[in-house]
Design a protein around this motif. Structure first.
Motif, PDB file in Angstrom:
ATOM      1  N   VAL A 296       0.849  -1.188   0.000  1.00 18.47           N
ATOM      2  CA  VAL A 296       0.000   0.000   0.000  1.00 18.47           C
ATOM      3  C   VAL A 296       0.888   1.243   0.000  1.00 18.47           C
ATOM      4  O   VAL A 296       1.886   1.290   0.717  1.00 18.47           O
TER       5      VAL A 296
ATOM      6  N   GLN B 122       5.776   3.714   0.090  1.00 11.59           N
ATOM      7  CA  GLN B 122       5.227   2.378  -0.098  1.00 11.59           C
ATOM      8  C   GLN B 122       5.493   1.492   1.124  1.00 11.59           C
ATOM      9  O   GLN B 122       6.590   1.475   1.660  1.00 11.59           O
TER      10      GLN B 122
ATOM     11  N   PHE C 288      -8.688   7.401  -0.866  1.00  8.57           N
ATOM     12  CA  PHE C 288      -8.362   6.108  -1.466  1.00  8.57           C
ATOM     13  C   PHE C 288      -8.277   6.374  -2.960  1.00  8.57           C
ATOM     14  O   PHE C 288      -9.278   6.720  -3.582  1.00  8.57           O
ATOM     15  N   ASP C 289      -7.083   6.312  -3.517  1.00 13.05           N
ATOM     16  CA  ASP C 289      -6.859   6.739  -4.907  1.00 13.05           C
ATOM     17  C   ASP C 289      -7.468   8.122  -5.144  1.00 13.05           C
ATOM     18  O   ASP C 289      -8.122   8.376  -6.160  1.00 13.05           O
TER      19      ASP C 289
ATOM     20  N   GLN D 250      -8.134  -4.775   1.084  1.00 10.97           N
ATOM     21  CA  GLN D 250      -8.785  -4.105  -0.050  1.00 10.97           C
ATOM     22  C   GLN D 250      -7.949  -2.921  -0.543  1.00 10.97           C
ATOM     23  O   GLN D 250      -8.200  -2.401  -1.624  1.00 10.97           O
ATOM     24  N   ALA D 251      -6.992  -2.486   0.253  1.00 11.21           N
ATOM     25  CA  ALA D 251      -6.149  -1.365  -0.152  1.00 11.21           C
ATOM     26  C   ALA D 251      -4.898  -1.838  -0.893  1.00 11.21           C
ATOM     27  O   ALA D 251      -4.087  -1.019  -1.328  1.00 11.21           O
ATOM     28  N   ASP D 252      -4.755  -3.151  -1.033  1.00 13.34           N
ATOM     29  CA  ASP D 252      -3.578  -3.707  -1.711  1.00 13.34           C
ATOM     30  C   ASP D 252      -3.460  -3.105  -3.119  1.00 13.34           C
ATOM     31  O   ASP D 252      -4.407  -3.165  -3.905  1.00 13.34           O
ATOM     32  N   GLY D 253      -2.311  -2.496  -3.392  1.00  9.10           N
ATOM     33  CA  GLY D 253      -2.083  -1.915  -4.717  1.00  9.10           C
ATOM     34  C   GLY D 253      -2.669  -0.520  -4.888  1.00  9.10           C
ATOM     35  O   GLY D 253      -2.627   0.031  -5.981  1.00  9.10           O
ATOM     36  N   HIS D 254      -3.218   0.035  -3.827  1.00 14.94           N
ATOM     37  CA  HIS D 254      -3.848   1.353  -3.947  1.00 14.94           C
ATOM     38  C   HIS D 254      -3.068   2.417  -3.176  1.00 14.94           C
ATOM     39  O   HIS D 254      -2.154   2.119  -2.416  1.00 14.94           O
ATOM     40  N   GLU D 255      -3.490   3.661  -3.400  1.00 14.90           N
ATOM     41  CA  GLU D 255      -2.820   4.802  -2.798  1.00 14.90           C
ATOM     42  C   GLU D 255      -3.724   5.449  -1.749  1.00 14.90           C
ATOM     43  O   GLU D 255      -4.864   5.787  -2.046  1.00 14.90           O
ATOM     44  N   ILE D 256      -3.199   5.621  -0.559  1.00 14.51           N
ATOM     45  CA  ILE D 256      -3.973   6.203   0.533  1.00 14.51           C
ATOM     46  C   ILE D 256      -3.337   7.540   0.933  1.00 14.51           C
ATOM     47  O   ILE D 256      -2.109   7.643   0.991  1.00 14.51           O
TER      48      ILE D 256
ATOM     49  N   LYS E 260     -13.949  -8.082  -6.112  1.00 12.74           N
ATOM     50  CA  LYS E 260     -13.152  -7.000  -6.716  1.00 12.74           C
ATOM     51  C   LYS E 260     -11.900  -7.542  -7.407  1.00 12.74           C
ATOM     52  O   LYS E 260     -11.269  -6.829  -8.180  1.00 12.74           O
TER      53      LYS E 260
END
Lengths: 158, 304
Positions: free
Chosen positions: A9, A15, A55-56, A69-75, B53
């Protein structure tokens, strides 16, 4: 059962790779695993908005998401907005217009408003009130929050 | 919160297989905004969450045979703000914009709003009124059903074990049709509907006569409800206010509301007598204006 998941994340531009339990909430991941306690946890079931993060780039309730659920996303959390020496212009406006008292709801309100002001740099009072309708504040009666947003908008357009 | 594992299917058939294998121990996870609350409150204690998802191509809005194809995992915010939806089905865009708060709309999915099967779900009356169809994939392959027949009670859908809602299909908008969704809540935003009313109708030649009509009521029965008597009272009639008020009375009498924390059954019936004529009037002026121009003012929050 209860396999741990590896997540990557990006939080406030940095990262992080962590191994997490599937039931770990995004809010608890930010606060406990990463030590970013600026994200506040109020009602924990999606009503108060205190835990709002980007979140993105878009506001979400971090108490209603799992860390996986945040895997691979930008917070983005409130720690990513400004520093103690240099506040974000919106934070500056909240300070100047007394847009907070106890401050518990403030991180969530700031993060809700950041993309809102990007889309709508000169909002009406009604639009501001609609924008923060998913965030509860028990101190200000909202008036000073509205004032702060209008001040920030005014300064940005000036 | 009980312990569970999150499984990550990469295809719809993998998701179907996982749901079948784990039976009632598994729940599909889409946006999770309803599911997580149910797990926290221990209303549900699943051992597996199947994270839909992870399946690509289940979100997005595209043109499809003159109508629209909406992936079940499309975020409610995207339905509310999509140019395609706002242009062709403004009633659906405004209904999606009424759901929860911006933070919820950014995560919640339109398929999740359907499958959660709340009688007060905001997107459902609009989808039914627009004649939307659901594509469902299960162990026996795919099937298409009207959204109207997806529900059998509060929290209960007609999907069987192992079935996944993958898409919604909206028929091409008919020239001369118009729609409107009105919501009455206990506050202006961020609450469930106490009463929801979706009206869709067509003006027939020469213009003052009502053609096809669908009136769908939310939060006044165990499932979203077609007000068939109210519809019948309008069809083929020259439109006027007396007729609309009468349709409101009929809708109130065919509704089956309950008393709950948000309002009494009597209040809900009274609100139907007010909102049904109002929704018909707005849908009718949209229909006479040739279609899909008038978005109800002030209902959309930018949630891009």
């Amino acid at each position: 059962m209860d396999d741990r998941h590896r997540v990557t994340v990006t939080v406030n531009g940095a990262q992080f790779q962590q191994t997490v339990e599937p039931r770990l909430l995004l809010s608890d991941f930010l606060r406990h695993d990463l030590g970013l306690t600026g994200t506040h946890v109020g009602c924990e079931h999606g009503v108060c908005g205190a835990c709002t993060v980007l979140f993105d780039g878009q506001p979400v309730r971090s108490c209603l998401m799992f860390a996986v659920q945040a895997d691979g996303h930008e917070i983005t959390t409130v720690e990513g907005l400004g520093t103690m020496d240099q506040l974000h212009p919106l934070q500056e406006a909240f300070r100047d217009a007394h847009g907070l008292q106890c401050g518990f709801c403030t991180p969530g309100i700031l993060l809700t408003l950041i993309p809102f002001l990007e889309d709508n740099p000169n909002p009406s009072e009604l639009e501001i009130r609609e924008a923060i309708s998913g965030n509860l504040c028990r101190c200000t009666g909202y008036q000073h929050i509205v004032d702060a947003v209008q001040l920030a908008a005014q300064r940005t357009s000036a | 919160m009980n312990k569970f594992d999150i499984l990550e299917p990469r295809t719809v058939s993998e998701a179907v297989e996982m749901l079948q294998r784990h039976g009632s121990a598994a729940r599909p996870l889409a946006g999770g905004t309803d599911l997580m609350v149910a797990i926290k409150l221990k209303h549900l204690q699943p051992r597996y969450l199947i994270n839909l998802k992870c399946v690509p191509d289940l979100d997005g809005i595209s043109l499809h045979g003159g109508g629209l194809l909406i992936g079940a995992l499309t975020r409610v915010a995207d339905v509310a703000t999509s140019d395609l939806v706002r242009r062709q089905y403004p009633m659906l865009a405004s209904a999606a914009g009424e759901l929860g708060s911006v933070q919820v709309r950014n995560v919640a999915t339109v398929g999740g709003n359907l499958c959660n099967a709340s009688p007060s779900a905001d997107t459902v009356p609009a989808l039914i009124a627009l004649g939307a169809e659901a594509r469902i994939v299960g162990p026996a392959g795919e099937r298409f059903v009207q959204v109207e027949s997806l529900f059998c009670g509060p929290g209960q859908t007609t999907l069987s074990q192992g079935e996944v809602l993958t898409h919604l299909r909206l028929p091409a908008p008919e020239p001369g049709s118009g729609g409107c969704y009105l919501k009455r809540g206990t506050r202006k935003s961020m609450d469930c509907a106490v009463v929801g009313v979706a009206a869709w109708l067509m003006s027939s030649q020469p213009g003052s006569v009502c053609g096809d009509v669908r009136i769908v009521l939310g939060a006044v029965a165990p499932t979203p409800l077609r007000a068939v008597q109210a519809e019948g009272s309008l069809q083929g009639q020259a439109m006027n206010e007396t007729l609309w008020n009468q349709a409101g009375m009929l809708a109130a009498s065919e509704s089956r509301p309950i008393d709950d924390v948000r309002g009494t059954a009597a209040y809900r019936r009274e609100m139907l007598r007010v909102l049904v004529p109002r929704a018909i009037e707005k849908a009718w002026s949209a229909a006479l204006a040739g279609g899909w121009s008038g978005l109800p003012a002030g209902t959309l929050v930018k949630a891009k």
